[in-house]
Design an enzyme around this catalytic site. Structure first.
Site, PDB file in Angstrom:
ATOM      1  CG  ASN A   1      39.072  39.099  37.978  1.00 10.01           C
ATOM      2  OD1 ASN A   1      39.436  39.265  39.140  1.00 10.01           O
ATOM      3  ND2 ASN A   1      39.791  38.410  37.106  1.00 10.01           N
ATOM      4  CG  ASP A   2      35.195  40.661  41.721  1.00  7.92           C
ATOM      5  OD1 ASP A   2      35.861  39.695  41.277  1.00  7.92           O
ATOM      6  OD2 ASP A   2      33.970  40.616  41.897  1.00  7.92           O
TER       7      ASP A   2
ATOM      8  CG  HIS B   1      38.281  28.187  39.712  1.00  5.02           C
ATOM      9  ND1 HIS B   1      37.176  27.510  40.186  1.00  5.02           N
ATOM     10  CD2 HIS B   1      37.958  29.499  39.753  1.00  5.02           C
ATOM     11  CE1 HIS B   1      36.222  28.382  40.472  1.00  5.02           C
ATOM     12  NE2 HIS B   1      36.672  29.594  40.229  1.00  5.02           N
TER      13      HIS B   1
ATOM     14  CB  CYS C   1      33.967  26.239  38.274  1.00  2.37           C
ATOM     15  SG  CYS C   1      35.205  24.968  38.630  1.00  2.37           S
TER      16      CYS C   1
ATOM     17  CD  GLU D   1      35.074  29.022  44.382  1.00  5.10           C
ATOM     18  OE1 GLU D   1      35.794  29.945  43.959  1.00  5.10           O
ATOM     19  OE2 GLU D   1      33.946  28.779  43.914  1.00  5.10           O
TER      20      GLU D   1
HETATM   21 ZN   LIG Z   1      36.544  25.627  40.381  1.00  9.22          ZN
END
Ligand SMILES: [Zn+2]
Length: 313
Positions: A110-111, A163, A175, A182
Site C-alpha cells: 500500500n502507498d 485507524h 472506515c 483519522e
Molecule cells: Zn478508521
C-alpha cells in the site's frame, strides 16, 4: 540483495497512474509516464497495463515490477482486498495479473507503507534503522521500518496507523468505526469539526461553506481566528496521543510526516509536541528522536515501489 536489471515502478494514485523505469543504483528514472486514473470509471487495470506496456524498455532487461496501490491489500499475494478509491478492484489480483502479462515478479504494497520504505531508503529516513512514517491528508496512513525491515504483518495489514482508536467515544471514521485518529486529524475531520462548531453557534470568520478546505481554516487561524486555531489544536493534540502510542509500540529514532495537512507548521505541530510530551510514559523515548518532514514529495509512491522491488528480489 544486489539486483542487476531494470525495475519498473508503478504508482496507483487517486488522480494519476504513474510508471517509471529505473536502472540499478539510480533513483532518477530513465523514463516516466502518467495517465489519469479515472478511478470511478471502468478499465483502471486496462489503463494501467497500457501504461506499463508503453514504458516497457524496447531492449527488455526488466527484473521486476514494484507497485504502490491504495489498500487494504495483501502484499503477500498481490491481491487488492477492497479499496474505496477504486470501486472495481475488489479482491482483485493486481500482482498476479501484471506478473502474467509481463512475465516478471511483481511486488505490491500500500502507498503509505511504500512511502515509509521510500523515505527510509532514499529520503528523510536514510541512515535510520527504526522509522515511523505518518501521512496526514484526506486520510491518515502510516508505515514502520523496524530493524531495517518494513513491517507488514501476518495478513499484510500491519501499521494501519490512521485507524488506531484515540477515543472510543469519538466521531465516526471514514472506515465506519468510531474514534480513530483519522476521524480527528485528517483534513476532512478538521473541516467537519469547524462546520459542526459553526452550526452550534461558534463565532468565527469562517463560513458554513460546503467548499471549506483545511487550507481556508489554516489561513483563518494564522490571522487569529479562534475556531481555526482550535480546529488545528484538536487535530495536533490527537496526533500527539497517537504518536505517543506509536513510540511505545515501535520506539523509532525518527518520525517522518508527509501529507498536505502537515504543511501548516506550528498550528498543528505546537499542540502536537505538547501533547506528545505529556503522553509519553518515559522521557527516554524522546531522547535524540528526530521529527522531520518527508523528503520525497510526489515521488514517494514510485520510489517506494522501486525500493520494494529492490528489497524483494
Ligand atoms: Zn478508521
Amino acid at each position: 540483495m544486489a539486483f542487476m536489471g531494470k525495475i519498473v515502478a508503478v504508482d496507483v494514485g487517486g488522480t494519476h497512474l504513474r510508471a517509471a523505469v529505473y536502472e540499478p543504483d539510480n533513483t532518477k528514472p530513465i523514463s516516466h509516464q502518467r495517465v489519469e486514473t479515472h478511478s470511478n470509471e471502468p478499465g483502471v487495470y486496462e489503463r494501467l497495463q497500457a501504461l506499463v506496456e508503453n514504458i516497457w524498455p524496447k531492449n527488455g532487461g526488466v527484473d521486476s515490477i514494484g507497485v504502490a496501490s491504495p489498500g487494504p491489500l495483501d502484499p503477500h499475494t498481490g491481491y487488492i482486498l477492497k479499496t474505496p478509491n477504486i470501486p472495481e478492484w475488489e479482491n482483485f489480483p493486481l500482482g498476479p495479473d501484471l506478473s502474467e502479462r509481463f512475465k516478471v515478479p511483481v511486488f505490491v504494497d500500500n502507498d503509505a507503507n511504500l512511502a515509509a520504505l521510500g523515505e527510509w531508503k532514499f529520503g528523510a529516513g536514510r541512515g535510520h534503522h527504526h522509522v515511523l512514517y505518518l501521512t496526514v491528508s484526506t486520510g491518515v496512513g502510516g508505515g514502520v521500518i523496524a530493524d531495517d525491515h518494513l513491517l507488514q504483518g501476518y495478513h499484510g495489514l500491519a501499521t494501519e496507523l490512521g485507524h488506531v482508536i484515540v477515543d472510543p467515544d469519538g466521531p465516526p471514521c471514514s472506515c465506519g468505526f468510531a474514534g480513530h485518529l483519522e476521524a480527528f486529524s485528517s483534513g476532512p475531520a478538521i473541516v467537519k469539526y469547524v462546520l459542526e462548531q459553526l452550526e452550534a453557534g461558534a463565532t468565527s470568520d469562517l463560513k458554513r461553506d460546503p467548499d471549506l478546505t483545511p487550507r481556508h481554516i489554516a489561513d483563518a487561524a494564522v490571522h487569529g481566528d479562534a475556531l481555526g486555531i482550535a480546529a488545528y489544536r484538536r487535530a495536533g493534540e490527537y496526533l500527539g496521543i497517537a504518536v505517543a502510542t506509536f513510540l511505545h509500540a515501535f520506539d523509532p529514532s525518527i518520525v517522518i510526516f508527509g501529507g498536505g495537512v502537515t504543511k501548516v507548521g506550528p498550528l498543528l505541530f505546537d499542540p502536537f509536541h505538547a501533547s506528545l510530551k505529556k503522553r509519553v510514559f518515559h522521557p527516554r523515548y524522546l531522547e535524540n528522536l528526530k521529527i522531520e518532514m518527508a523528503a520525497l514529495g510526489d515521488d514517494a509512491g514510485l520510489l517506494g515501489a522501486l525500493a520494494l522491488a529492490q528489497i524483494s528480489l
